[in-house]
Design a protein around this motif. Structure first.
Motif, PDB file in Angstrom:
ATOM      1  N   LEU A   1       0.835  -1.212   0.000  1.00 49.12           N
ATOM      2  CA  LEU A   1       0.000   0.000   0.000  1.00 49.12           C
ATOM      3  C   LEU A   1       0.867   1.258   0.000  1.00 49.12           C
ATOM      4  N   LEU A   2       1.856   1.288   0.869  1.00 52.95           N
ATOM      5  CA  LEU A   2       2.719   2.467   0.961  1.00 52.95           C
ATOM      6  C   LEU A   2       3.500   2.687  -0.325  1.00 52.95           C
ATOM      7  N   ALA A   3       3.972   1.622  -0.930  1.00 53.60           N
ATOM      8  CA  ALA A   3       4.744   1.746  -2.175  1.00 53.60           C
ATOM      9  C   ALA A   3       3.895   2.351  -3.287  1.00 53.60           C
ATOM     10  N   GLY A   4       2.589   2.136  -3.236  1.00 52.90           N
ATOM     11  CA  GLY A   4       1.708   2.634  -4.281  1.00 52.90           C
ATOM     12  C   GLY A   4       1.281   4.076  -4.136  1.00 52.90           C
ATOM     13  N   THR A   5       1.555   4.711  -3.005  1.00 53.48           N
ATOM     14  CA  THR A   5       1.070   6.080  -2.807  1.00 53.48           C
ATOM     15  C   THR A   5       1.962   7.129  -3.461  1.00 53.48           C
ATOM     16  N   GLY A   6       3.244   6.859  -3.558  1.00 52.07           N
ATOM     17  CA  GLY A   6       4.181   7.857  -4.054  1.00 52.07           C
ATOM     18  C   GLY A   6       4.574   8.890  -3.011  1.00 52.07           C
ATOM     19  N   THR A   7       3.980   8.806  -1.818  1.00 49.70           N
ATOM     20  CA  THR A   7       4.280   9.774  -0.761  1.00 49.70           C
ATOM     21  C   THR A   7       4.701   9.105   0.544  1.00 49.70           C
ATOM     22  N   ASP A   8       4.966   7.816   0.494  1.00 51.01           N
ATOM     23  CA  ASP A   8       5.251   7.075   1.729  1.00 51.01           C
ATOM     24  C   ASP A   8       6.428   6.118   1.574  1.00 51.01           C
TER      25      ASP A   8
ATOM     26  N   LEU B   1      15.386   0.646   9.537  1.00 53.94           N
ATOM     27  CA  LEU B   1      14.445   1.219   8.575  1.00 53.94           C
ATOM     28  C   LEU B   1      14.000   2.592   9.013  1.00 53.94           C
ATOM     29  N   ILE B   2      13.621   3.371   8.019  1.00 54.69           N
ATOM     30  CA  ILE B   2      12.941   4.644   8.242  1.00 54.69           C
ATOM     31  C   ILE B   2      11.756   4.676   7.284  1.00 54.69           C
ATOM     32  N   ALA B   3      10.595   5.039   7.798  1.00 57.24           N
ATOM     33  CA  ALA B   3       9.403   5.217   6.977  1.00 57.24           C
ATOM     34  C   ALA B   3       9.019   6.689   7.050  1.00 57.24           C
ATOM     35  N   LEU B   4       8.619   7.230   5.914  1.00 63.52           N
ATOM     36  CA  LEU B   4       8.294   8.649   5.815  1.00 63.52           C
ATOM     37  C   LEU B   4       6.927   8.844   5.185  1.00 63.52           C
ATOM     38  N   HIS B   5       6.344   9.991   5.446  1.00 62.77           N
ATOM     39  CA  HIS B   5       5.120  10.404   4.761  1.00 62.77           C
ATOM     40  C   HIS B   5       5.303  11.854   4.354  1.00 62.77           C
ATOM     41  N   PHE B   6       5.087  12.145   3.065  1.00 63.63           N
ATOM     42  CA  PHE B   6       5.155  13.515   2.557  1.00 63.63           C
ATOM     43  C   PHE B   6       3.737  14.034   2.419  1.00 63.63           C
ATOM     44  N   ALA B   7       3.488  15.227   2.971  1.00 65.77           N
ATOM     45  CA  ALA B   7       2.126  15.761   2.970  1.00 65.77           C
ATOM     46  C   ALA B   7       2.112  17.240   2.620  1.00 65.77           C
ATOM     47  N   ILE B   8       1.124  17.613   1.849  1.00 65.40           N
ATOM     48  CA  ILE B   8       0.818  19.023   1.624  1.00 65.40           C
ATOM     49  C   ILE B   8      -0.216  19.384   2.674  1.00 65.40           C
TER      50      ILE B   8
ATOM     51  N   GLU C   1       5.415  24.775   1.834  1.00 66.90           N
ATOM     52  CA  GLU C   1       5.977  23.610   1.150  1.00 66.90           C
ATOM     53  C   GLU C   1       5.471  22.343   1.831  1.00 66.90           C
ATOM     54  N   PRO C   2       5.553  21.224   1.116  1.00 70.60           N
ATOM     55  CA  PRO C   2       5.174  19.945   1.750  1.00 70.60           C
ATOM     56  C   PRO C   2       6.025  19.686   2.993  1.00 70.60           C
ATOM     57  N   VAL C   3       5.490  18.883   3.879  1.00 70.45           N
ATOM     58  CA  VAL C   3       6.145  18.502   5.121  1.00 70.45           C
ATOM     59  C   VAL C   3       6.420  17.004   5.072  1.00 70.45           C
ATOM     60  N   ALA C   4       7.585  16.597   5.562  1.00 73.15           N
ATOM     61  CA  ALA C   4       7.926  15.178   5.658  1.00 73.15           C
ATOM     62  C   ALA C   4       7.832  14.755   7.114  1.00 73.15           C
ATOM     63  N   ARG C   5       7.150  13.654   7.356  1.00 79.34           N
ATOM     64  CA  ARG C   5       7.048  13.115   8.711  1.00 79.34           C
ATOM     65  C   ARG C   5       7.692  11.737   8.749  1.00 79.34           C
ATOM     66  N   VAL C   6       8.547  11.529   9.724  1.00 76.11           N
ATOM     67  CA  VAL C   6       9.087  10.203   9.983  1.00 76.11           C
ATOM     68  C   VAL C   6       7.991   9.439  10.721  1.00 76.11           C
ATOM     69  N   THR C   7       7.490   8.381  10.104  1.00 79.28           N
ATOM     70  CA  THR C   7       6.422   7.601  10.733  1.00 79.28           C
ATOM     71  C   THR C   7       6.959   6.381  11.462  1.00 79.28           C
ATOM     72  N   ALA C   8       8.178   5.973  11.153  1.00 77.74           N
ATOM     73  CA  ALA C   8       8.844   4.886  11.879  1.00 77.74           C
ATOM     74  C   ALA C   8      10.343   5.019  11.666  1.00 77.74           C
ATOM     75  N   LEU C   9      11.092   4.759  12.709  1.00 77.69           N
ATOM     76  CA  LEU C   9      12.545   4.732  12.645  1.00 77.69           C
ATOM     77  C   LEU C   9      13.019   3.709  13.659  1.00 77.69           C
ATOM     78  N   VAL C  10      13.735   2.716  13.185  1.00 75.11           N
ATOM     79  CA  VAL C  10      14.236   1.686  14.103  1.00 75.11           C
ATOM     80  C   VAL C  10      15.517   1.089  13.537  1.00 75.11           C
ATOM     81  N   VAL C  11      16.446   0.847  14.446  1.00 74.31           N
ATOM     82  CA  VAL C  11      17.678   0.129  14.143  1.00 74.31           C
ATOM     83  C   VAL C  11      17.698  -1.092  15.050  1.00 74.31           C
ATOM     84  N   ARG C  12      18.092  -2.224  14.498  1.00 73.35           N
ATOM     85  CA  ARG C  12      18.156  -3.467  15.267  1.00 73.35           C
ATOM     86  C   ARG C  12      18.923  -3.218  16.570  1.00 73.35           C
TER      87      ARG C  12
END
Length: 159
Positions: free
Chosen positions: A38-45, A59-66, A72-83
């Motif tokens: 789902l995220l791969a298909g949005t173009g903003t995640d 991993l780091i997961a992001l969301h770009f939003a207007i 300007e658009p804002v980027a939000r880190v929605t997940a960040l984790v290192v083993r």
């Protein structure tokens, strides 16, 4: 040494599930695969992975939003984790830098994140990376029992 930062794909589902588990999130492998697709298909995640010796270690997961109140658009880190066993080696910083670069390419001017109040070690890490505590976030579950009619036309709705 980290050799690759790359976008996540459905075949990464097990490693992504394991990393999310280290944050306390319990998902099935199928749930993670569905979300990655789902995220791969949005173009903003985008979801980026740090790879060491063919192992996914972060991993780091992001969301770009207007948003209405930002130029300007804002980027939000929605997940960040290192083993767990890889923490302290600079991988989190590397992932945030990679996310920052993607956000800049997407036209974003701000990189923001939210974090659980109890994750004080994470707060220290974020401050070291230049993040500031600039807001307070509130949340609640969506209520289904409210009877409010939303008119989708700018004019002409009847009361």
């Amino acid at each position: 040494m980290i050799r690759i930062i790359r976008k996540a794909a459905a075949q990464d589902r097990q490693a992504v599930r394991d990393l999310l588990g280290q944050l306390g999130y319990a998902f099935t492998v199928e749930d993670v695969e569905d979300r990655l697709n789902l995220l791969a298909g949005t173009g903003t995640d985008p979801v980026l992975l740090a790879i060491r010796d063919d192992d996914i270690v972060g991993l780091i997961a992001l969301h770009f939003a207007i948003i209405l109140h930002a130029r300007e658009p804002v980027a939000r880190v929605t997940a960040l984790v290192v083993r767990d066993e890889e923490r302290g080696a600079g991988l989190g910083r590397l992932l945030v830098d990679a996310g920052d670069d993607l956000a800049r390419q997407a036209g974003c001017s701000v990189l923001e994140l939210t974090t659980a109040v109890a994750r004080t070690e994470a707060h220290t890490f974020y401050r070291k990376l230049g993040f500031t505590n600039s807001s307070l976030r509130f949340s609640r579950a969506i209520r289904s029992h409210l009877a409010v009619q939303v008119c989708s036309r700018p004019a002409g709705c009847q009361r």
